[in-house]
Structures are given as structure tokens and as C-alpha cells.
Design an enzyme around this catalytic site. Structure first.
Site, PDB file in Angstrom:
ATOM      1  N   GLN A  81       0.828  -1.213   0.000  1.00  0.00           N
ATOM      2  CA  GLN A  81       0.000   0.000   0.000  1.00  0.00           C
ATOM      3  C   GLN A  81       0.863   1.266   0.000  1.00  0.00           C
ATOM      4  OE1 GLN A  81      -2.044   1.009   3.590  1.00  0.00           O
ATOM      5  NE2 GLN A  81      -3.552   2.315   2.578  1.00  0.00           N
TER       6      GLN A  81
ATOM      7  N   ASP B  74      12.888 -11.428  -1.517  1.00  0.00           N
ATOM      8  CA  ASP B  74      12.245 -11.836  -0.272  1.00  0.00           C
ATOM      9  C   ASP B  74      12.992 -11.081   0.834  1.00  0.00           C
ATOM     10  OD1 ASP B  74      11.465 -13.017   2.080  1.00  0.00           O
ATOM     11  OD2 ASP B  74      11.753 -15.087   1.388  1.00  0.00           O
TER      12      ASP B  74
ATOM     13  N   TYR C   1       2.420  -7.797  15.969  1.00  0.00           N
ATOM     14  CA  TYR C   1       2.869  -6.699  15.108  1.00  0.00           C
ATOM     15  C   TYR C   1       3.440  -5.550  15.951  1.00  0.00           C
ATOM     16  CZ  TYR C   1       2.276  -2.763  11.813  1.00  0.00           C
ATOM     17  OH  TYR C   1       2.446  -1.662  11.029  1.00  0.00           O
TER      18      TYR C   1
HETATM   19  N1  SER Z   1      -2.370   0.186   9.711  1.00  0.00           N
HETATM   20  C1  SER Z   1      -1.675  -0.689  10.609  1.00  0.00           C
HETATM   21  C2  SER Z   1      -2.539  -1.806  11.065  1.00  0.00           C
HETATM   22  O1  SER Z   1      -3.724  -1.589  11.178  1.00  0.00           O
HETATM   23  C3  SER Z   1      -1.185   0.090  11.801  1.00  0.00           C
HETATM   24  O2  SER Z   1       0.149   0.416  11.596  1.00  0.00           O
HETATM   25  O3  SER Z   1      -2.060  -2.846  11.351  1.00  0.00           O
END
Ligand code: SER
Length: 316
Positions: free
Chosen positions: A13, A53, A143
Site C-alpha cells: 500500500q 524476499d 505486530y
Molecule cells: N495500519 C496498521 C494496522 O492496522 C497500523 O500500523 O495494522
């Protein structure tokens, strides 16, 4: 000699629009786009492109050597929602790709590195409103953990080895060119597509969930401004808070509805609600505004106007 820039994860994106902007600024031949696949044909056909990769140290190193790369933008990552489904894969990709790039930079051939962090570094114990630059960071997603740890390593490599690494804590990014994938803030992109295509949207977050967001043009501008800023003015080498707008699903719905009166929304929160609830609702980015004069341009209504007019060209 002009700067040679490698973008890893250029098909994503943010990577795709960053590639276009950097090519406009530095010349197509100086921007090497790379991704693990060739799905984004516009990207593959519009200038130098390599399949890389991001987990493969030698692939990155060889590419840097081949093209004499001096700057790397590492945009490959597994985002928050996908990371909860594939925790080990998220850790593997998000951490190892960063180590690879930092270690190559430490060797002295790459002069500058850009690596995105996220509002996901924050957690339920962080102050939710106007979250400060320096505050409690106890992320509860894989994350978020990778981004928090990554920030520590960026600062470490800067202090210990002099690596010129720069980073922004992106909020949710809204754009019309390339779809986001696997994030908690993705609803704010999907809603525009569904409004134009189907006139209705089922939102996976509840109506009053306020999150920090930003239009893509602002995110790209912030990224390039930070990378061009004189090193001496930068006081943050972990990652800068970055902010533009905050809104809820209800706010974005109303902004669209005022332009498409028949548009309908329903709410069906899923596991992403818990992630959103752990994140700030607004961010204090005064350090970025002071250090490198960051300023955003798009508010919710100017963003809605742009999103709807661009997507109408695509779908209608
Ligand atoms: N846009 C990301 C997510 O929603 C946040 O950094 O994981």
C-alpha cells in the site's frame, strides 16, 4: 552521482506510492523497486524491479551491491490483523528484514535507512488521548511487539554503529491506489470502495472506535521530508510520533453519507476490535513538528472528496 534507492516491499500500500513519488523526484532509473512477488504489474513494468524476499539477507545485499544502493526503504511487513493469525511469520519477516538492512548499513555501503513503525507500539496502558512521544509502550499484538523491538534496535544501531536510520510511527493510512492488507485500520479504506461499489458497508470495528489516521499523500510527504531532513536536527532515532486526523467509523460514515445520501453502514466488530481498543485515539506529534517541521494537509472532508472522486474514476 545521483542517489540510488532500493525500496523493499514496493508492491504494498505505501511502498507502491512511495516508489512513484521517489521516481518523480530522483528519476525512474535511480529507484529500484522490489517485492516478493510480481502481482503489482504497474510497478513491475514502470522501472527497475527485482524480486526480493525481505527475509533473504543475501538477496538484499546482492541487490545493493549490484545497483550501488545508498538508501533503503524497508516497507515489507506483516500488519496487525495478519500478525495475530501468523505470529511466528510476523516475527520472522518484521524482525529479520530489519536486521538484514541494519547489518548491511552497519557495513558502511548503505548510507541511509527508512523503516516504518506504527501506532501499534502503544498498548492498553498507554495514555489514549494525545499520546506523547515518550510514554508507556506495552503492545499486545505481535505486530506491535515487532515494531516496538524494531524501534529499540534502530536507536541501538544509530548510537552504537552510527547507522543513519529514520522512522515514523504511521497511523492508519488511507489511499485509493493500492489496497492495504491485513491491518486493523483497513476499514477506513474498504468503506470508500464499498460506498461506491455497493452503497453499503459492514464495518469490523464499532461505531465509536476513534483511531489516528492519515491520507496517503501526507504519509508519503512525511516519509520523504524526514529522509531529507538534516541529520543534526533529528532528536529521535527510535521512531517519531506522526499525526494528522483522528476519526471513528461513524465519523467517516457521515462524511461519505453527506456526499452519497443513500450510503448505509452496519457494525459487526470482530477480533480486530480488541486490537483497536488497545491503540491510542489521537497522537501528539509535536516533536516531529518541531524537529523537521512536519505539517499535514488533509482533513477528513478533503480526504473523502479525493477518495470518492478517484474511486469513481476506477469503478464508474
Ligand atoms: N495500519 C496498521 C494496522 O492496522 C497500523 O500500523 O495494522
Amino acid at each position: 552521482m545521483s542517489s540510488k534507492i532500493l525500496i523493499i516491499g514496493a508492491g504494498g500500500q505505501i511502498g507502491s506510492e512511495l516508489t512513484t513519488k521517489l521516481r518523480e523526484a530522483h528519476g525512474t532509473e535511480n529507484i529500484i523497486a522490489s517485492d516478493i512477488n510480481t502481482r503489482n504489474l504497474d510497478l513491475v513494468n514502470s522501472g527497475p524491479f527485482e524480486i526480493i524476499d525481505a527475509k533473504n539477507f543475501n538477496a538484499i545485499k546482492d541487490c545493493c551491491k549490484h545497483y550501488n544502493i545508498d538508501t533503503v526503504y524497508l516497507m515489507a511487513a506483516l500488519l496487525s490483523a495478519t500478525g495475530e493469525k501468523y505470529p511466528m511469520e510476523a516475527w520472522d519477516l518484521n524482525m529479520n528484514s530489519l536486521f538484514h538492512v541494519l547489518n548491511i548499513a552497519k557495513g558502511g555501503t548503505i548510507q541511509k535507512v527508512y523503516w516504518p513503525s506504527s501506532i501499534a507500539v502503544f498498548g492498553p496502558t498507554t495514555p489514549r488521548d494525545h499520546t506523547p512521544q515518550h510514554t508507556t509502550c506495552e503492545p499486545t499484538t505481535v505486530y506491535g511487539i515487532t515494531k516496538q523491538v524494531g524501534e529499540r534496535w534502530c536507536e541501538y544501531y544509530h548510537k552504537k554503529y552510527g547507522v543513519d536510520v529514520r522512522s515514523l510511527r504511521y497511523p492508519g493510512i488511507i489511499s485509493h491506489k493500492t489496497m492495504p492488507g491485513g491491518g486493523t485500520t483497513d476499514y477506513a479504506v474498504e468503506i470508500y470502495h464499498e460506498a461506491i461499489k455497493n452503497g453499503k458497508y459492514e464495518c469490523f470495528l464499532s461505531e465509536n472506535t476513534s483511531l489516528p489516521m492519515m491520507f496517503m499523500d501526507d504519509a508519503i510527504k512525511a516519509t520523504i521530508d524526514l529522509m531529507q531532513a538534516p541529520a543534526e536536527g533529528l532528536t529521535i532515532r527510535s521512531s517519531y510520533n506522526l499525526s494528522a486526523i483522528s476519526f471513528t467509523p461513524k465519523d467517516i460514515y457521515e462524511s461519505i453519507k453527506s456526499r452519497i445520501p443513500e450510503f448505509k453502514i452496519t457494525y459487526q466488530p470482530d477480533f480486530r476490535q480488541t486490537i483497536a481498543d488497545s491503540w491510542p485515539s489521537s497522537i501528539d506529534d509535536s516533536v516531529a513538528r518541531q524537529d523537521w517541521k512536519w505539517q499535514h494537509s488533509f482533513d477528513l472532508d478533503t480526504m473523502t472528496d479525493t477518495m470518492l472522486s478517484e474511486l469513481k474514476k476506477k469503478y464508474l
